[in-house]
Design an enzyme around this catalytic site. Sequence first.
Site, PDB file in Angstrom:
ATOM      1  N   ARG A   1      48.257   3.090  14.430  1.00 50.91           N
ATOM      2  CA  ARG A   1      46.982   3.602  13.886  1.00 50.91           C
ATOM      3  C   ARG A   1      47.213   3.796  12.396  1.00 50.91           C
ATOM      4  NH1 ARG A   1      43.128   8.373  15.985  1.00 50.91           N
ATOM      5  NH2 ARG A   1      42.494   6.586  17.235  1.00 50.91           N
TER       6      ARG A   1
ATOM      7  N   HIS B   1      38.289  -0.567  15.787  1.00 54.26           N
ATOM      8  CA  HIS B   1      38.946   0.264  16.821  1.00 54.26           C
ATOM      9  C   HIS B   1      38.793  -0.439  18.178  1.00 54.26           C
ATOM     10  CE1 HIS B   1      40.720   3.592  18.711  1.00 54.26           C
ATOM     11  NE2 HIS B   1      39.784   4.519  18.611  1.00 54.26           N
TER      12      HIS B   1
ATOM     13  N   GLN C   1      39.291   1.251  21.838  1.00 53.54           N
ATOM     14  CA  GLN C   1      38.205   2.135  22.237  1.00 53.54           C
ATOM     15  C   GLN C   1      37.090   1.339  22.924  1.00 53.54           C
ATOM     16  OE1 GLN C   1      37.808   5.640  21.858  1.00 53.54           O
ATOM     17  NE2 GLN C   1      36.190   5.147  23.295  1.00 53.54           N
TER      18      GLN C   1
ATOM     19  N   ASP D   1      28.898   7.982  16.747  1.00 54.93           N
ATOM     20  CA  ASP D   1      30.260   8.413  16.386  1.00 54.93           C
ATOM     21  C   ASP D   1      30.114   9.414  15.240  1.00 54.93           C
ATOM     22  OD1 ASP D   1      33.026   8.575  16.103  1.00 54.93           O
ATOM     23  OD2 ASP D   1      33.228   6.660  15.047  1.00 54.93           O
TER      24      ASP D   1
ATOM     25  N   CYS E   1      32.963   7.997  21.238  1.00 54.69           N
ATOM     26  CA  CYS E   1      34.407   7.805  21.446  1.00 54.69           C
ATOM     27  C   CYS E   1      35.187   9.111  21.364  1.00 54.69           C
ATOM     28  CB  CYS E   1      34.944   6.794  20.440  1.00 54.69           C
ATOM     29  SG  CYS E   1      34.896   7.370  18.734  1.00 54.69           S
TER      30      CYS E   1
ATOM     31  N   ARG F   1      40.410   4.944  28.323  1.00 58.40           N
ATOM     32  CA  ARG F   1      41.388   4.501  27.315  1.00 58.40           C
ATOM     33  C   ARG F   1      42.716   4.207  28.004  1.00 58.40           C
ATOM     34  NH1 ARG F   1      40.717   5.930  21.979  1.00 58.40           N
ATOM     35  NH2 ARG F   1      42.534   4.573  21.724  1.00 58.40           N
TER      36      ARG F   1
HETATM   37  N1   CP Z   1      38.657   8.037  20.267  1.00 59.28           N
HETATM   38  C1   CP Z   1      39.853   8.167  19.713  1.00 59.28           C
HETATM   39  O1   CP Z   1      40.485   7.203  19.276  1.00 59.28           O
HETATM   40  O2   CP Z   1      40.329   9.433  19.681  1.00 59.28           O
HETATM   41  P1   CP Z   1      41.616   9.978  18.927  1.00 59.28           P
HETATM   42  O3   CP Z   1      41.330   9.945  17.453  1.00 59.28           O
HETATM   43  O4   CP Z   1      41.802  11.374  19.442  1.00 59.28           O
HETATM   44  O5   CP Z   1      42.787   9.095  19.267  1.00 59.28           O
HETATM   45  N1  NVA Z   2      35.235   6.580  13.214  1.00 60.19           N
HETATM   46  C1  NVA Z   2      36.237   7.561  13.577  1.00 60.19           C
HETATM   47  C2  NVA Z   2      36.795   7.254  14.922  1.00 60.19           C
HETATM   48  C3  NVA Z   2      37.803   8.243  15.434  1.00 60.19           C
HETATM   49  C4  NVA Z   2      38.378   7.878  16.745  1.00 60.19           C
HETATM   50  C5  NVA Z   2      37.317   7.583  12.520  1.00 60.19           C
HETATM   51  O1  NVA Z   2      37.769   6.514  12.092  1.00 60.19           O
HETATM   52  O2  NVA Z   2      37.692   8.682  12.104  1.00 60.19           O
END
Ligand code: CP
Ligand code: NVA
Length: 308
Positions: free
Chosen positions: A107, A134, A137, A225, A266, A294
Amino acid sequence: MKHFLDIHKTDPDELRGIIDNAARIKNARDGRPKGAPDDDLPLKDHIVALIFEKPSTRTRVSFDVGVRQMGGQTMVLSGADMQLGHGETIADTARVLSRYVDLIMIRTFEEQTLLELAEYATVPVINGLTDRTHPCQIMADILTFEEHRGPIKGKKVVWSGDGNNVCASFIHAAGQFGFNLTFTGPETLDPEPGFVELARSKGVDIEIERDAHKAAQGADLIVTDTWVSMHDPQSARERRHNQLRGYQVNDQLMAQAKPDALFMHCLPAHRDDEATSSVMDGPNSVIFDEAENRLHAQKAIMRWCLER
Ligand code: CP
Ligand code: NVA
């Protein structure tokens, strides 16, 4: 090398196979204690590196649990604690990690970090979120939709709010799984035009509609989101809230959709900003199924990556 970098970069038949396998993996665990190992252990003797340059609850825990259930071991690494955060190149990091571990999930911020890691790694790399997409997700979200409502092909999905990284992967999925998607939000927060064009080129309808209530009409699924993502400057918060207030998913917006329309987010959510608690906790919300899925979707993704 089978990397899982993005939905639009993965063959639609392979994506379908991953979703079907995820459903099979989930069903096979029926009634089993949560932490118990699976019957087959495809990750036995495998070590998986989970690298986080941003915070995470779901991605961190679901990958960790998934690897353990499949008989493997994990190493959770914080980007800031690695030499990666102190000047070592991504290419060198990729080559070094490939000498120790069997799979890497990352990530990160810039997509370029993910792409370089994948270019130089000699083990599979999985995208656990970048500023741009992402995909894990949305694989979980497809699984969730289909277990509640059957095939997603031909359905209408409405994205209300910021055209961000999660929205981008939904648009990619529209092209690959054959569903239509309407984006509703302010012009300044539109999804990337290149992603919209790519999905359209695959024969699905991708519409941009500024009026949220019009957009929601006839929807089979409404998704939103957070209004401020982890890569967005906090200074943008107030401006975004002002811009996005009209795109909140509330009972009035849900009432425009089909009566059995699902609601997805998400998570993490900012309750009563992008979606009201009445919707999040309402009968059409599947937000916690998404979180659970997930785990199952990513187990199928990891298995796919390691298949020869
Ligand atoms: N939805 C998601 O990716 O959550 P986290 O940021 O908690 O991993
Ligand atoms: N759009 C959000 C998703 C988190 C899972 C971010 O990137 O912070």
